[in-house]
Motif scaffolding. Structure first.
Motif, PDB file in Angstrom:
ATOM      1  N   MET A   1      53.220  67.021 -89.177  1.00  0.00           N
ATOM      2  CA  MET A   1      53.805  65.971 -88.889  1.00  0.00           C
ATOM      3  C   MET A   1      53.215  64.757 -89.602  1.00  0.00           C
ATOM      4  SD  MET A   1      53.643  66.219 -84.719  1.00  0.00           S
ATOM      5  CE  MET A   1      51.854  66.241 -84.603  1.00  0.00           C
ATOM      6  N   ASN A   2      54.181  64.076 -90.408  1.00  0.00           N
ATOM      7  CA  ASN A   2      53.615  63.159 -91.515  1.00  0.00           C
ATOM      8  C   ASN A   2      54.445  61.910 -91.130  1.00  0.00           C
ATOM      9  OD1 ASN A   2      52.421  65.066 -93.029  1.00  0.00           O
ATOM     10  ND2 ASN A   2      54.376  65.501 -94.209  1.00  0.00           N
ATOM     11  N   SER A   3      53.876  60.659 -91.722  1.00  0.00           N
ATOM     12  CA  SER A   3      54.360  59.358 -91.556  1.00  0.00           C
ATOM     13  C   SER A   3      54.680  59.131 -89.799  1.00  0.00           C
ATOM     14  CB  SER A   3      55.632  59.203 -91.914  1.00  0.00           C
ATOM     15  OG  SER A   3      55.605  59.483 -93.354  1.00  0.00           O
ATOM     16  N   LEU A   4      53.532  59.368 -89.085  1.00  0.00           N
ATOM     17  CA  LEU A   4      53.514  59.373 -87.539  1.00  0.00           C
ATOM     18  C   LEU A   4      53.638  58.059 -87.207  1.00  0.00           C
ATOM     19  CD1 LEU A   4      51.001  61.980 -86.852  1.00  0.00           C
ATOM     20  CD2 LEU A   4      53.319  62.059 -85.971  1.00  0.00           C
ATOM     21  N   LYS A   5      54.435  57.744 -86.182  1.00  0.00           N
ATOM     22  CA  LYS A   5      54.763  56.415 -85.368  1.00  0.00           C
ATOM     23  C   LYS A   5      54.393  56.409 -83.980  1.00  0.00           C
ATOM     24  CE  LYS A   5      59.173  56.595 -88.084  1.00  0.00           C
ATOM     25  NZ  LYS A   5      60.745  56.520 -87.991  1.00  0.00           N
ATOM     26  N   PRO A   6      54.283  55.163 -83.651  1.00  0.00           N
ATOM     27  CA  PRO A   6      53.635  55.164 -82.231  1.00  0.00           C
ATOM     28  C   PRO A   6      54.527  56.023 -81.096  1.00  0.00           C
ATOM     29  CG  PRO A   6      53.308  53.070 -83.199  1.00  0.00           C
ATOM     30  CD  PRO A   6      54.148  53.820 -84.124  1.00  0.00           C
ATOM     31  N   GLU A   7      55.851  55.751 -81.582  1.00  0.00           N
ATOM     32  CA  GLU A   7      56.942  56.563 -80.629  1.00  0.00           C
ATOM     33  C   GLU A   7      56.906  57.950 -80.707  1.00  0.00           C
ATOM     34  OE1 GLU A   7      57.553  54.033 -82.683  1.00  0.00           O
ATOM     35  OE2 GLU A   7      59.338  54.399 -83.974  1.00  0.00           O
ATOM     36  N   ASP A   8      56.058  58.549 -81.594  1.00  0.00           N
ATOM     37  CA  ASP A   8      55.853  60.121 -81.822  1.00  0.00           C
ATOM     38  C   ASP A   8      54.788  60.426 -80.588  1.00  0.00           C
ATOM     39  OD1 ASP A   8      56.084  59.764 -85.196  1.00  0.00           O
ATOM     40  OD2 ASP A   8      57.577  60.568 -83.783  1.00  0.00           O
ATOM     41  N   THR A   9      54.092  59.506 -79.812  1.00  0.00           N
ATOM     42  CA  THR A   9      53.195  59.802 -78.881  1.00  0.00           C
ATOM     43  C   THR A   9      53.759  60.569 -77.808  1.00  0.00           C
ATOM     44  OG1 THR A   9      51.632  57.588 -79.409  1.00  0.00           O
ATOM     45  CG2 THR A   9      51.545  58.876 -77.185  1.00  0.00           C
ATOM     46  N   ALA A  10      53.108  61.713 -77.556  1.00  0.00           N
ATOM     47  CA  ALA A  10      53.890  62.700 -76.519  1.00  0.00           C
ATOM     48  C   ALA A  10      52.956  63.817 -76.262  1.00  0.00           C
ATOM     49  CB  ALA A  10      55.246  63.057 -77.020  1.00  0.00           C
ATOM     50  N   VAL A  11      53.298  64.664 -75.188  1.00  0.00           N
ATOM     51  CA  VAL A  11      52.714  66.138 -75.215  1.00  0.00           C
ATOM     52  C   VAL A  11      53.598  67.051 -75.846  1.00  0.00           C
ATOM     53  CG1 VAL A  11      51.840  67.923 -73.835  1.00  0.00           C
ATOM     54  CG2 VAL A  11      51.590  65.532 -73.077  1.00  0.00           C
ATOM     55  N   TYR A  12      53.160  67.609 -76.926  1.00  0.00           N
ATOM     56  CA  TYR A  12      53.670  68.546 -77.787  1.00  0.00           C
ATOM     57  C   TYR A  12      53.671  69.902 -77.225  1.00  0.00           C
ATOM     58  CZ  TYR A  12      54.749  64.864 -81.028  1.00  0.00           C
ATOM     59  OH  TYR A  12      55.255  63.738 -81.756  1.00  0.00           O
ATOM     60  N   TYR A  13      54.898  70.708 -77.138  1.00  0.00           N
ATOM     61  CA  TYR A  13      54.743  72.110 -76.536  1.00  0.00           C
ATOM     62  C   TYR A  13      55.515  72.965 -77.462  1.00  0.00           C
ATOM     63  CZ  TYR A  13      54.083  70.007 -71.863  1.00  0.00           C
ATOM     64  OH  TYR A  13      53.644  69.219 -70.927  1.00  0.00           O
ATOM     65  N   CYS A  14      54.775  74.310 -77.757  1.00  0.00           N
ATOM     66  CA  CYS A  14      55.307  75.303 -78.463  1.00  0.00           C
ATOM     67  C   CYS A  14      56.373  76.134 -77.703  1.00  0.00           C
ATOM     68  CB  CYS A  14      54.373  76.025 -78.945  1.00  0.00           C
ATOM     69  SG  CYS A  14      54.712  77.309 -79.936  1.00  0.00           S
ATOM     70  N   ASN A  15      57.364  76.614 -78.116  1.00  0.00           N
ATOM     71  CA  ASN A  15      58.274  77.179 -77.332  1.00  0.00           C
ATOM     72  C   ASN A  15      58.753  78.637 -78.080  1.00  0.00           C
ATOM     73  OD1 ASN A  15      61.485  78.003 -76.792  1.00  0.00           O
ATOM     74  ND2 ASN A  15      60.531  77.315 -74.804  1.00  0.00           N
TER      75      ASN A  15
END
Length: 114
Positions: A81-95
């Motif tokens: 994940m590059n050029s991260l933004k505040p709106e990328d804030t979250a819990v990330y899940y692998c599926n």
């Protein structure tokens, strides 16, 4: 069955980068598609990228910034994940979508500060 364990989340400043990892175990031979989702507070989980043997599709919100890759020797899928933004804030899940079911990791938190 498939077990998924994510790692790599954390706190990063806007514009920074993180790499998430998802290591699979169990019946990995049965996996058709691997993907990454995220869920921000108060919202539903949304797909970011789904990769099969035939295609890789990215959500518009991350296209050009996020990249999925894999290391078959380590049974691991990555999300760069590059050029991260505040709106990328979250819990990330692998599926993992496999022949015998759909499986999720426990999630890893990503916080992007402005």
């Amino acid at each position: 069955q498939v077990q998924l364990v994510e790692s790599g989340g954390g706190l990063v400043q806007a514009g920074g980068s993180l790499r998430l990892s998802c290591t699979a175990s169990g019946s990995i031979f049965s996996i058709n598609t691997m993907g990454w989702y995220r869920q921000a507070p108060g919202t539903i989980a949304r797909v970011l990228v789904a990769a099969s043997g035939y295609s890789t599709r990215y959500a518009d919100s991350v296209k050009g910034r996020f990249t999925i890759s894999r290391d078959n020797a380590k049974n691991t899928v990555y999300l760069q994940m590059n050029s991260l933004k505040p709106e990328d804030t979250a819990v990330y899940y692998c599926n993992a979508d496999s022949l015998d079911g759909n499986y999720w990791g426990q999630g890893t938190h990503v916080t992007v500060s402005s």
